[in-house]
Motif scaffolding. Structure first.
Motif, PDB file in Angstrom:
ATOM      1  N   CYS A 491       5.470  93.917 -55.351  1.00  0.00           N
ATOM      2  CA  CYS A 491       5.867  94.019 -53.927  1.00  0.00           C
ATOM      3  C   CYS A 491       6.682  92.589 -53.973  1.00  0.00           C
ATOM      4  CB  CYS A 491       4.959  93.947 -52.787  1.00  0.00           C
ATOM      5  SG  CYS A 491       4.367  95.546 -52.410  1.00  0.00           S
ATOM      6  N   ILE A 492       6.169  91.389 -54.510  1.00  0.00           N
ATOM      7  CA  ILE A 492       6.947  90.262 -54.459  1.00  0.00           C
ATOM      8  C   ILE A 492       8.184  90.573 -55.147  1.00  0.00           C
ATOM      9  CG2 ILE A 492       6.929  87.955 -55.279  1.00  0.00           C
ATOM     10  CD1 ILE A 492       4.020  87.859 -54.394  1.00  0.00           C
ATOM     11  N   ALA A 493       8.170  91.046 -56.445  1.00  0.00           N
ATOM     12  CA  ALA A 493       9.274  91.248 -57.366  1.00  0.00           C
ATOM     13  C   ALA A 493      10.267  92.045 -56.636  1.00  0.00           C
ATOM     14  CB  ALA A 493       8.659  92.152 -58.420  1.00  0.00           C
ATOM     15  N   LEU A 523      -3.055  89.637 -49.454  1.00  0.00           N
ATOM     16  CA  LEU A 523      -3.096  88.965 -50.518  1.00  0.00           C
ATOM     17  C   LEU A 523      -1.643  88.327 -50.828  1.00  0.00           C
ATOM     18  CD1 LEU A 523      -5.448  90.992 -52.866  1.00  0.00           C
ATOM     19  CD2 LEU A 523      -6.006  88.722 -51.551  1.00  0.00           C
ATOM     20  N   ALA A 524      -0.773  89.198 -50.557  1.00  0.00           N
ATOM     21  CA  ALA A 524       0.677  88.682 -50.623  1.00  0.00           C
ATOM     22  C   ALA A 524       1.008  87.522 -49.794  1.00  0.00           C
ATOM     23  CB  ALA A 524       1.777  89.748 -50.518  1.00  0.00           C
ATOM     24  N   LEU A 525       0.363  87.621 -48.593  1.00  0.00           N
ATOM     25  CA  LEU A 525       0.662  86.456 -47.783  1.00  0.00           C
ATOM     26  C   LEU A 525      -0.137  85.173 -48.168  1.00  0.00           C
ATOM     27  CD1 LEU A 525       0.205  88.038 -44.266  1.00  0.00           C
ATOM     28  CD2 LEU A 525       2.334  87.454 -45.257  1.00  0.00           C
ATOM     29  N   ALA A 526      -1.390  85.408 -48.868  1.00  0.00           N
ATOM     30  CA  ALA A 526      -2.018  84.365 -49.393  1.00  0.00           C
ATOM     31  C   ALA A 526      -1.456  83.771 -50.704  1.00  0.00           C
ATOM     32  CB  ALA A 526      -3.386  84.928 -49.650  1.00  0.00           C
ATOM     33  N   ARG A 527      -0.730  84.427 -51.615  1.00  0.00           N
ATOM     34  CA  ARG A 527      -0.245  84.085 -52.769  1.00  0.00           C
ATOM     35  C   ARG A 527       1.380  83.801 -52.893  1.00  0.00           C
ATOM     36  NH1 ARG A 527      -3.590  88.578 -55.958  1.00  0.00           N
ATOM     37  NH2 ARG A 527      -5.532  88.023 -55.578  1.00  0.00           N
TER      38      ARG A 527
END
Length: 666
Positions: A491-493, A523-527
């Protein structure tokens, strides 16, 4: 030269992205749009289910015939549905003028014959039924039974249920198959001599390892039946997912298996039953068994097979002829965009639920290559073609691919509204969508969950992260042991790709997801600092609690996604958003149903408390009467307004005409 008789639309008005007035209103999405599903044919009659938010989410069986038009088969208060495996599906069957269905309210089973009234044939507290099939040679119904009467984990069996009203013992059904943790897909041969079914055991999920079984049906003088000479047709060797058995005739049985790395068709000829590949291809004919009753292919009377093949995440309808390699031929079929494989009618036409990329779902019927007749549309769509965002397939490099060789998959939707455009010096805000499952897929079909945002000036990217289906077993297995890592990285990519190509505003990116997608969001928000906000709809926050509290069907799902519990407890802690809350600084919106048995509401409460302890802005809303997924009109409307206002507050613009403003806490 221009034609003076042609009316031209006024020029689009410049307006900041995210603030565009839209014809996609909550009334349209939640009140005027029905859910269409589970189409079946019986003779020249077409049946389907309609879920009506305006009737508190009641699901109705509808029938269409050329002579009688469209009528409701099940009057209020009957509500068709089943909670077997909690996700249900396969809640009715029709054959020879008879209909059997399950009541969502209490799990009772009802029969409708001809145009007579519905009558119950089973109403035993604690029993749930699904995946029905009439016995061609007797007055009984084969189905999956889930027994909750003893407490603890329910027991799954295949049973034969008499159609005649009888004493309470007969209402429980006669057990035919017991022992496996799960059973599905009871399919009698057309002559009633055999019964095929699928079974599997913990810790496997049905997209990991199942068995296809076939047995002879033995009948006694009293009208009862039992199974004899049961044997495994596929799934006894290396783990393979065998799904969707279907008979072509009294001796030829088909099923989809991923033994080749892709769900492809196998042919079994009884009595020997050796499997023969039908049409090998690098595309999927099959979907993960989250719900009962899915149909990805159908053997037709002329010996051909109609199928939906998912090729790199995109569905296409094909017709397979010629039996088996090397004589087999596969050619495209021009039948729109079926949600499930079209069903045949006696005149050679087909019926299906069409899910086009540029319009709402519709029940249609017609012939290959000819525009179909529309019988029912999910909603009247007050949108011009320029108001509809269409999916654009994007590929992007993934961090776990050596040298960028492995590519990610997503559908990108730019803002679309014929009346407005954004300022030339502005890029649109982006909504990143993480689908549920996580063994699921994002589809290119028209969806209000996308158009709600794009019509207001948001861009949307719907990510098929590693673990998604429609890309083969290897891509699906990327998530094994890596849930909370691969999905987040993908998702980040996707987000970074859109930012680097200049298509979205890097400072106004939100991520949203439901169920398993909620874990990905948090987890995306955390990382990552890419995201300015996140929304978790009935999302997972505590993996340890999920492993201990969730329902039987998914109780060992995490063994493959995370690791065996409690042996891998350290991994469960590291992948749980609840233990990573200190890494979250962006605001979060939580929406959760109070009757959710899949992800209990306590998961969202605990996460909201953790964010409050860290002083992170958040909003938390709970909805009585809603389970895993929202069905009621008032819930859907309120949830849409709350999420829209939430992003407006974060991105710095006022959203007009919402029914309720989000109250943020920190």
């Amino acid at each position: 030269m221009t034609d003076p008789t042609v009316a031209h639309a006024p020029p689009a008005t410049e307006r900041p992205y995210g603030t565009w007035p839209s014809a996609v209103t909550t009334a349209l999405v939640a009140g005027k749009t029905v859910g269409l599903s589970a189409l079946q044919t019986d003779g020249d009659a077409i049946f389907w289910l309609e879920t009506r938010p305006s009737e508190a989410g009641r699901t109705v069986l509808v029938r269409w015939t050329a002579q009688g038009g469209t009528v409701d088969v099940t009057p209020p208060p009957l509500d068709i549905g089943t909670r077997v495996h909690e996700y249900g599906g396969g809640a009715y069957v029709v054959s020879g003028g008879r209909v059997a269905f399950s009541s969502r309210t209490d799990g009772s089973i009802w029969i409708v014959e001809a145009d007579g009234p519905a009558r119950p044939i089973s109403a035993v507290a604690g029993l749930r039924f699904a995946d029905f099939a009439f016995d061609p040679a007797g007055d009984r119904l084969f189905c999956v039974r889930e027994d909750h009467r003893a407490g603890g984990e329910p027991v799954s069996t295949l049973v034969a249920l008499p159609l005649a009203a009888g004493d309470p013992a007969t209402q429980e059904g006669r057990i035919l198959v017991s022992g496996p943790d799960f059973v599905s897909s009871p399919r009698p041969s057309p002559d009633g001599r055999y019964l095929a079914w699928i079974e599997w055991n913990h810790p496997s999920m049905p997209w990991e390892a199942t068995r296809l079984r076939v047995a002879r049906l033995a009948r006694d003088a009293s009208g009862g039946c039992a199974l004899d000479d049961a044997r495994t047709m596929a799934g006894d060797g290396e783990p393979e997912s065998v799904i969707e058995p279907a008979w072509a005739d009294a001796q030829v049985l088909y099923a989809a298996s991923d033994r080749s790395g892709w769900w492809n068709l196998l042919r079994f000829t009884l009595p020997d039953g050796a499997p023969a590949p039908v049409a090998p291809m690098e595309a999927e004919i099959g979907l993960p068994h989250w719900v009962f009753g899915q149909r990805s292919y159908r053997p037709l009377a002329d010996g051909s097979i109609l199928a939906i093949a998912i090729d790199h995440g995109e569905g296409r309808t094909i017709r397979i002829t010629g039996g088996a390699p090397p004589s087999v031929t596969v050619r495209p079929a021009s039948l729109g965009h079926p949600a499930q494989c079209p069903a045949p009618l006696p005149d050679g036409s087909l019926a299906w639920i069409d899910t086009p990329p540029d319009g709402p779902p519709a029940v249609v019927h017609g012939h290959d290559g000819v525009p179909p007749d529309i019988l029912r549309v999910a909603t009247d769509l007050p949108l011009a073609p320029g108001d509809i965002a269409r999916a654009e397939t994007i590929r992007f490099p993934l961090p776990d691919g050596p040298g960028g060789a492995l590519r990610g998959h997503a559908f990108f939707y730019p803002p679309a509204n014929s009346r407005f455009h954004g300022p030339a010096d502005e890029r649109p805000p982006l909504i990143v969508m993480a689908h549920g499952g996580p063994t699921g897929r994002a589809s290119e079909a028209f969806s209000f969950k996308v158009q709600w945002w794009t019509s207001r000036g948001f861009a949307v990217v719907d990510v098929n992260y590693g673990g998604s289906t429609g890309f083969g077993r290897t891509y699906r297995q990327r998530l094994e042991g890596k849930w909370g890592e691969i999905d987040v990285a993908d998702c980040i990519a996707a987000c970074q790709h859109l930012i680097e190509t200049g298509r979205v505003d890097p400072h106004r990116v939100a991520i949203r997801g439901s169920s398993a997608g909620g874990l990905t969001v948090l987890l995306a928000l955390a990382r990552s600092s890419l995201f300015a906000a996140g929304a978790s709809l009935y999302g997972v926050t505590d993996l340890r609690a999920l492993a201990q509290e969730t329902h039987k069907f998914e109780s060992r799902y995490l063994d493959s996604l995370v690791g065996p519990y409690p042996a891998a407890e350290a991994t469960y802690l590291a992948r749980s958003p609840l233990t990573q809350a200190t890494g979250i600084r962006a605001p979060v919106l939580f929406l959760h149903g109070l009757d959710d048995a899949v992800v209990p509401p306590g998961q969202a409460r605990a996460m909201a408390h953790a964010l409050a302890d860290n002083g992170v802005p958040h909003a938390h809303y709970e909805f009585p009467g809603e389970s895993h997924g929202f069905r009621r009109e008032e819930t859907i409307r309120r949830a849409l307004d709350l999420e829209l206002d939430f992003y407006g507050q974060i991105f710095g613009f006022t959203v007009p005409d919402v029914s309720e403003r989000v109250v943020m806490r920190s």
